[in-house]
Design a protein around this motif. Structure first.
Motif, mmCIF file in Angstrom:
data_model
loop_
_atom_site.group_PDB
_atom_site.id
_atom_site.type_symbol
_atom_site.label_atom_id
_atom_site.label_comp_id
_atom_site.label_asym_id
_atom_site.label_seq_id
_atom_site.Cartn_x
_atom_site.Cartn_y
_atom_site.Cartn_z
ATOM 1 N N ALA A 178 35.248 2.293 -26.884
ATOM 2 C CA ALA A 178 35.993 2.539 -28.032
ATOM 3 C C ALA A 178 35.557 3.879 -28.601
ATOM 4 O O ALA A 178 35.061 4.681 -28.054
ATOM 5 C CB ALA A 178 35.634 1.228 -29.173
ATOM 6 N N VAL A 179 36.592 4.189 -29.635
ATOM 7 C CA VAL A 179 36.375 5.603 -30.491
ATOM 8 C C VAL A 179 35.948 4.994 -31.811
ATOM 9 O O VAL A 179 36.696 4.368 -32.365
ATOM 10 C CB VAL A 179 37.466 6.370 -30.330
ATOM 11 C CG1 VAL A 179 37.528 6.934 -28.999
ATOM 12 C CG2 VAL A 179 38.854 5.884 -30.776
ATOM 13 N N GLY A 212 23.584 9.015 -31.181
ATOM 14 C CA GLY A 212 24.877 9.838 -31.653
ATOM 15 C C GLY A 212 25.902 9.113 -31.401
ATOM 16 O O GLY A 212 27.153 9.517 -31.749
ATOM 17 N N ALA A 213 25.850 7.860 -31.099
ATOM 18 C CA ALA A 213 27.204 6.907 -30.819
ATOM 19 C C ALA A 213 27.867 6.392 -32.191
ATOM 20 O O ALA A 213 29.038 5.891 -31.848
ATOM 21 C CB ALA A 213 26.558 5.800 -30.080
ATOM 22 N N LEU A 214 27.569 6.805 -33.073
ATOM 23 C CA LEU A 214 27.946 6.519 -34.389
ATOM 24 C C LEU A 214 28.744 7.757 -35.015
ATOM 25 O O LEU A 214 29.085 7.761 -36.322
ATOM 26 C CB LEU A 214 27.179 5.857 -35.383
ATOM 27 C CG LEU A 214 26.711 4.548 -34.737
ATOM 28 C CD1 LEU A 214 25.909 3.648 -36.161
ATOM 29 C CD2 LEU A 214 27.658 3.585 -34.219
ATOM 30 N N GLU A 215 28.968 8.673 -34.208
ATOM 31 C CA GLU A 215 29.554 9.958 -34.716
ATOM 32 C C GLU A 215 31.044 9.892 -34.361
ATOM 33 O O GLU A 215 31.363 9.373 -33.121
ATOM 34 C CB GLU A 215 28.753 11.196 -34.208
ATOM 35 C CG GLU A 215 27.309 11.369 -34.322
ATOM 36 C CD GLU A 215 27.065 11.467 -36.202
ATOM 37 O OE1 GLU A 215 27.862 11.963 -36.838
ATOM 38 O OE2 GLU A 215 26.342 10.844 -36.671
ATOM 39 N N VAL A 232 33.610 9.024 -26.850
ATOM 40 C CA VAL A 232 33.931 7.869 -26.588
ATOM 41 C C VAL A 232 32.567 7.049 -26.161
ATOM 42 O O VAL A 232 31.657 7.640 -25.645
ATOM 43 C CB VAL A 232 34.442 7.956 -25.082
ATOM 44 C CG1 VAL A 232 34.817 6.476 -24.632
ATOM 45 C CG2 VAL A 232 36.039 8.599 -25.218
ATOM 46 N N VAL A 233 32.636 5.759 -26.854
ATOM 47 C CA VAL A 233 31.237 4.883 -26.587
ATOM 48 C C VAL A 233 31.695 3.443 -26.029
ATOM 49 O O VAL A 233 32.629 3.042 -26.133
ATOM 50 C CB VAL A 233 31.030 4.624 -28.118
ATOM 51 C CG1 VAL A 233 30.290 5.972 -28.763
ATOM 52 C CG2 VAL A 233 31.848 3.926 -29.060
ATOM 53 N N VAL A 266 27.011 6.599 -25.973
ATOM 54 C CA VAL A 266 27.950 7.675 -25.866
ATOM 55 C C VAL A 266 28.535 7.764 -24.100
ATOM 56 O O VAL A 266 27.268 7.900 -23.487
ATOM 57 C CB VAL A 266 27.459 8.885 -26.252
ATOM 58 C CG1 VAL A 266 28.493 9.953 -25.928
ATOM 59 C CG2 VAL A 266 27.242 8.855 -27.931
ATOM 60 N N THR A 267 29.577 7.707 -23.749
ATOM 61 C CA THR A 267 29.874 8.239 -22.380
ATOM 62 C C THR A 267 30.846 9.134 -22.193
ATOM 63 O O THR A 267 30.613 9.877 -21.079
ATOM 64 C CB THR A 267 30.698 6.611 -21.889
ATOM 65 O OG1 THR A 267 31.791 6.772 -22.796
ATOM 66 C CG2 THR A 267 30.081 5.525 -21.965
#
Length: 234
Positions: free
Chosen positions: A11-12, A52-55, A59-60, A79-80
């Motif tokens: 998702a983004v 940093g995945a909630l920035e 793409v996460v 984060v991917t």
């Protein structure tokens, strides 16, 4: 209340809103689930849990648990892909943020359109490369995204007569009808030049990111999209 784990999804992030003292309510757009709302408990208390995945502008991969309420609970986020070039450009952040807000407004929960997700990622890539105008990219993305969710403005055929407007000819666009209307039939609204129509029609295709706008075309597209979105979205 029992909760079941949902399959992981890519998702983004579309929006994050602080909630209570330590939590955040998040809206994502997932490639295989569409728009998803979730709560990230403790996300404001410590950045270590989700990193940093909630920035924005990355793409996460996400793992949720789901119960009977409207919100899923975010359990894991990784984060991917990151696009640091977007975050170091004020114009890129502004136009990218406007595009993400549009996706939030025109999509529905659990109604996936994989091509839209892929185009969001393509937008991040193009903004990060800084080879094209950020505003042109956002305009083109907006037109493309509207088409993917069934809201494409009709730029070629008159809504009242069914007659195709000749290429290169100016036309009046009626925001309420979402289509051009011949002047002889009472066409009013936004007057759009022929070259601007051509660029916007180009942006409806899969190669939307290559659409180009000069200053007049850009102004026509701004006015058309502003009026159209105001008329069509709550």
């Amino acid at each position: 209340m029992s909760r079941s784990a949902a399959p992981p999804t890519t998702a983004v992030l579309l929006r994050a809103v602080d909630y209570r003292d330590a939590d955040r309510i998040l809206t994502f757009y997932s490639r295989d689930r569409g728009r998803v709302a979730a709560i990230a408990r403790g996300a404001r208390r410590s950045r270590k849990r989700f990193g940093g995945a909630l920035e924005p502008f990355c793409v996460v991969d996400l793992v949720f648990s789901e119960g009977r309420g409207d919100l899923a609970t975010l359990k894991e986020a990784t984060v991917t892909r990151a696009f640091p070039g977007v975050l170091t450009s004020l114009a890129g952040m502004r136009e990218g943020g406007a595009a993400l807000d549009l996706v939030r407004r025109i999509t529905r929960e659990d109604d996936a359109e994989p091509r839209l997700f892929d185009d969001v990622v393509a937008l991040f890539e193009a903004l990060g490369e800084r080879e094209r105008s950020p505003e042109d990219l956002r305009i083109a993305f907006t037109i493309r995204a509207l088409g993917l969710v069934g809201m494409a403005p009709e730029l070629e055929v008159c809504a009242l007569s069914g007659v195709r407007c000749p290429p290169g000819q100016s036309a009046f666009f009626d925001p309420a009808r979402g289509a051009i209307v011949r002047q002889a039939l009472g066409g009013r609204g936004v007057l759009v030049s022929g070259p601007a129509r051509a660029s916007m029609i180009h942006a409806q295709g899969s190669d939307w990111a290559t659409a180009r706008f000069d200053e007049r075309q850009r102004d026509d597209a701004r006015r058309l999209l502003s009026a159209f979105l105001a008329a069509q979205l709550p």
